[in-house]
Scaffold this motif. Sequence first.
Motif, PDB file in Angstrom:
ATOM      1  N   ALA A 153       0.827  -1.208   0.000  1.00  0.00           N
ATOM      2  CA  ALA A 153       0.000   0.000   0.000  1.00  0.00           C
ATOM      3  C   ALA A 153       0.863   1.260   0.000  1.00  0.00           C
ATOM      4  CB  ALA A 153      -0.935  -0.006   1.212  1.00  0.00           C
ATOM      5  N   ALA A 154       1.939   1.251   0.782  1.00  0.00           N
ATOM      6  CA  ALA A 154       2.829   2.413   0.857  1.00  0.00           C
ATOM      7  C   ALA A 154       3.468   2.711  -0.488  1.00  0.00           C
ATOM      8  CB  ALA A 154       3.904   2.178   1.920  1.00  0.00           C
ATOM      9  N   GLY A 155       3.909   1.659  -1.196  1.00  0.00           N
ATOM     10  CA  GLY A 155       4.536   1.861  -2.496  1.00  0.00           C
ATOM     11  C   GLY A 155       3.576   2.433  -3.516  1.00  0.00           C
ATOM     12  N   ILE A 156       2.373   1.881  -3.603  1.00  0.00           N
ATOM     13  CA  ILE A 156       1.387   2.361  -4.570  1.00  0.00           C
ATOM     14  C   ILE A 156       0.945   3.786  -4.231  1.00  0.00           C
ATOM     15  CG2 ILE A 156      -0.917   1.994  -5.515  1.00  0.00           C
ATOM     16  CD1 ILE A 156       1.120  -0.046  -6.472  1.00  0.00           C
ATOM     17  N   ALA A 157       0.719   4.053  -2.950  1.00  0.00           N
ATOM     18  CA  ALA A 157       0.295   5.393  -2.528  1.00  0.00           C
ATOM     19  C   ALA A 157       1.347   6.430  -2.863  1.00  0.00           C
ATOM     20  CB  ALA A 157       0.000   5.392  -1.029  1.00  0.00           C
TER      21      ALA A 157
ATOM     22  N   ALA B   7      -6.330   5.427  -2.314  1.00  0.00           N
ATOM     23  CA  ALA B   7      -6.353   4.441  -3.395  1.00  0.00           C
ATOM     24  C   ALA B   7      -5.268   3.382  -3.185  1.00  0.00           C
ATOM     25  CB  ALA B   7      -6.165   5.125  -4.749  1.00  0.00           C
ATOM     26  N   GLY B   8      -4.114   3.787  -2.659  1.00  0.00           N
ATOM     27  CA  GLY B   8      -3.054   2.821  -2.377  1.00  0.00           C
ATOM     28  C   GLY B   8      -3.489   1.801  -1.346  1.00  0.00           C
ATOM     29  N   ALA B   9      -4.139   2.278  -0.296  1.00  0.00           N
ATOM     30  CA  ALA B   9      -4.644   1.366   0.736  1.00  0.00           C
ATOM     31  C   ALA B   9      -5.732   0.460   0.166  1.00  0.00           C
ATOM     32  CB  ALA B   9      -5.190   2.172   1.919  1.00  0.00           C
ATOM     33  N   MET B  10      -6.605   1.044  -0.654  1.00  0.00           N
ATOM     34  CA  MET B  10      -7.688   0.251  -1.239  1.00  0.00           C
ATOM     35  C   MET B  10      -7.157  -0.803  -2.195  1.00  0.00           C
ATOM     36  SD  MET B  10     -10.847  -0.181  -0.974  1.00  0.00           S
ATOM     37  CE  MET B  10     -11.251   1.334  -0.095  1.00  0.00           C
ATOM     38  N   PHE B  11      -6.112  -0.471  -2.944  1.00  0.00           N
ATOM     39  CA  PHE B  11      -5.513  -1.448  -3.856  1.00  0.00           C
ATOM     40  C   PHE B  11      -5.010  -2.657  -3.069  1.00  0.00           C
ATOM     41  CE2 PHE B  11      -1.812  -3.148  -6.167  1.00  0.00           C
ATOM     42  CZ  PHE B  11      -2.408  -3.443  -7.391  1.00  0.00           C
ATOM     43  N   ALA B  12      -4.325  -2.398  -1.972  1.00  0.00           N
ATOM     44  CA  ALA B  12      -3.820  -3.500  -1.149  1.00  0.00           C
ATOM     45  C   ALA B  12      -4.966  -4.356  -0.619  1.00  0.00           C
ATOM     46  CB  ALA B  12      -2.987  -2.942   0.006  1.00  0.00           C
ATOM     47  N   LEU B  13      -6.041  -3.716  -0.185  1.00  0.00           N
ATOM     48  CA  LEU B  13      -7.177  -4.459   0.351  1.00  0.00           C
ATOM     49  C   LEU B  13      -7.893  -5.253  -0.733  1.00  0.00           C
ATOM     50  CD1 LEU B  13      -8.628  -1.820   2.832  1.00  0.00           C
ATOM     51  CD2 LEU B  13      -7.845  -4.114   3.426  1.00  0.00           C
ATOM     52  N   GLU B  14      -8.083  -4.625  -1.903  1.00  0.00           N
ATOM     53  CA  GLU B  14      -8.821  -5.312  -2.967  1.00  0.00           C
ATOM     54  C   GLU B  14      -8.013  -6.441  -3.597  1.00  0.00           C
ATOM     55  OE1 GLU B  14     -12.058  -2.979  -5.308  1.00  0.00           O
ATOM     56  OE2 GLU B  14     -10.202  -1.828  -5.461  1.00  0.00           O
ATOM     57  N   VAL B  15      -6.719  -6.216  -3.789  1.00  0.00           N
ATOM     58  CA  VAL B  15      -5.911  -7.180  -4.525  1.00  0.00           C
ATOM     59  C   VAL B  15      -5.377  -8.289  -3.624  1.00  0.00           C
ATOM     60  CG1 VAL B  15      -3.775  -7.448  -5.835  1.00  0.00           C
ATOM     61  CG2 VAL B  15      -5.304  -5.569  -6.344  1.00  0.00           C
TER      62      VAL B  15
ATOM     63  N   PHE C  84      -8.527  -0.754 -16.349  1.00  0.00           N
ATOM     64  CA  PHE C  84      -7.762  -1.175 -15.177  1.00  0.00           C
ATOM     65  C   PHE C  84      -8.625  -2.040 -14.260  1.00  0.00           C
ATOM     66  CE2 PHE C  84      -6.385  -0.751 -10.813  1.00  0.00           C
ATOM     67  CZ  PHE C  84      -5.020  -0.942 -10.887  1.00  0.00           C
ATOM     68  N   SER C  85      -9.870  -1.635 -14.034  1.00  0.00           N
ATOM     69  CA  SER C  85     -10.761  -2.393 -13.148  1.00  0.00           C
ATOM     70  C   SER C  85     -11.008  -3.790 -13.694  1.00  0.00           C
ATOM     71  CB  SER C  85     -12.092  -1.656 -12.976  1.00  0.00           C
ATOM     72  OG  SER C  85     -11.898  -0.388 -12.388  1.00  0.00           O
TER      73      SER C  85
ATOM     74  N   THR D 254     -10.272   0.824  -6.256  1.00  0.00           N
ATOM     75  CA  THR D 254      -8.955   1.461  -6.353  1.00  0.00           C
ATOM     76  C   THR D 254      -8.975   2.551  -7.421  1.00  0.00           C
ATOM     77  OG1 THR D 254      -7.780  -0.512  -5.626  1.00  0.00           O
ATOM     78  CG2 THR D 254      -6.521   1.083  -6.914  1.00  0.00           C
ATOM     79  N   GLN D 255      -9.502   2.223  -8.598  1.00  0.00           N
ATOM     80  CA  GLN D 255      -9.505   3.198  -9.687  1.00  0.00           C
ATOM     81  C   GLN D 255     -10.450   4.350  -9.429  1.00  0.00           C
ATOM     82  OE1 GLN D 255      -7.954   4.105 -12.912  1.00  0.00           O
ATOM     83  NE2 GLN D 255      -6.618   3.193 -11.392  1.00  0.00           N
TER      84      GLN D 255
END
Length: 573
Positions: free
Chosen positions: A162-166, A174-182, A373-374, A382-383
């Motif tokens: 999440a930190a890297g994406i954010a 969105a970074g946190a959400m990406f980690a949670l969703e993926v 992307f979705s 995330t998107q």
Amino acid sequence: MAPENGRYIKKWGGVIAFSILAGLVGGIGAIAFRILIGLVHEFFFVWLLPKVSYQVGDFNLGYILLPTLGALVVSFFIVKYPDIKGNGIPEVIEAVIFKGGNIPGAFAVIKTVATAITIGAGGSVGREGPIGFIGASLTSVLARRFHLSKEMKKLLVTCGLAAGIAGTFNTPLAGAMFALEVVYMGAFSINFVPIFIAAVTGNAVTLAVLNRAVEIDIPDKIGHTLPELPLFFFLGLVLGLLAAFYARFLYSVVDRFSESKLPELSKPIIGGIGVGFLGMLFPAYGIFGIGYDGMRMAFYGELAIWLLIVLGLTKMLATALTIGSGQSGGVFAPSLYIGTMFGAAFGQLVKLILPALEPNPTVYALAGMAAFFSGMTQAPLTQILMVTELTRSYAVLPPVMTSATIGFLTARFFLKGESIYTLKLRRKGYRVRTGRPVILETISVSEIMTREPVYVHENQTLLDVEHLIGETGHDCFPVVNDNLEVVGIIGIKDILKKPTSLKRMHVKRFTNRAYGVTYPTETAEDAFEKLMAYDQNLLPVLESPQSRKLVGVVTKRDIYRAYYRGLEGMYID
């Protein structure tokens, strides 16, 4: 202070402290990686390109050499470390779900260097997935250094991602959400707190050092009209279908290269030559590398419809060649690029056909980016959040939500619940499903099985089993032979309504029905599905698929207990 309050404060104090540390480590790793890519890019495109340039008409043949030379260097890494291929996100999912949050440090370093060379030399891949992988791998090393529990390691690896994406996009939510969703497949839990803290920290570190995290430039004051919403629905449908096709196509290219009898060293070189040729045709439009320059032109309406479509198709092919040939890099940025190009082309087409609507092609570009992307990642939230954070406006939220949701659902239908990430894991033998919280999938059978089970020998009688049921309260037992190998199962259902004469017979005469077994390396989800399929309350745990030796048992109660433990605590002890 009550003892339970003290324990609660101590537990969450540690969780928050380590999540901040994960954010710092992830942010610093992202910065170092970006600097490394910059240095490699300077070498290839600033120092080397002028020395190898050879002009033929409007084309500089020197462009072909750059990704080819980069691929040649990377090929030496791939031959020795084949697991470094690809974008890194599937490896994070694999580490969290199947490997207790462990990512080897040496593997992380080698993948980082190989990916930086691929991107810096012009390979048509993104840095976002690899940056997330770097954050995850560094926090995995950190967690091992502090001897943290497996549950905390899993959580911190997700925090690092999440930190890297954010930090890459300046989008902490969105970074946190990406980690949670993926990684957690949409599990909204108390774990959102440390993941969000890590994302904010990683983003802050990136901004503090680089001043600006993201290079995506989007015009201000963009909007849409209510009659346009059906068009965004249709755009989501088209790009969701395209995303499903491209996910399959990309792995078909991977298969073609893998099945080829060509020497391993030559495969990345062939991919590099192909990317170099495509990039030579469009050197200024983002086919090389990440592609943000091309996206900026699309957002600002500087590209014609035909060029947008051609660039989208060219990027699809260039990315497939880069990843398919075995090079290291992400699909995150290419997905954004491809969706942006086709979305912008759709918007310009609407402007020609329905000028009365006064459509803004930039909004269609954003909606196309979100839809594609979705569909590829199966991470629509995330998107939606990323576009909102990038534009700093809610004005485009309705069209983006519409396209992202429809793109997600369309691709989900054609991919049968898979994503670009889980498709890679399935090819390695792992089963991970998107679209629902990952709980049982993160728990192995070895964690929950009873290691000294009560069992029945095949030469015992049904009367012996009846007495054993009364003594233990269990209603089902594995049946073993002299070598402690499982030969069947026996339970109360096999004894009910049988006359005493039959109950004096050996158990082995009643073990001819089909039954399910599991192994320590399988997940609790696998075990649960087998229990349902065979209508059993107990599964014998065998040593391995090659050995039928009994090493334990798993019951429905074990799985229910594991599920509720995961649901309530999300693995934080």
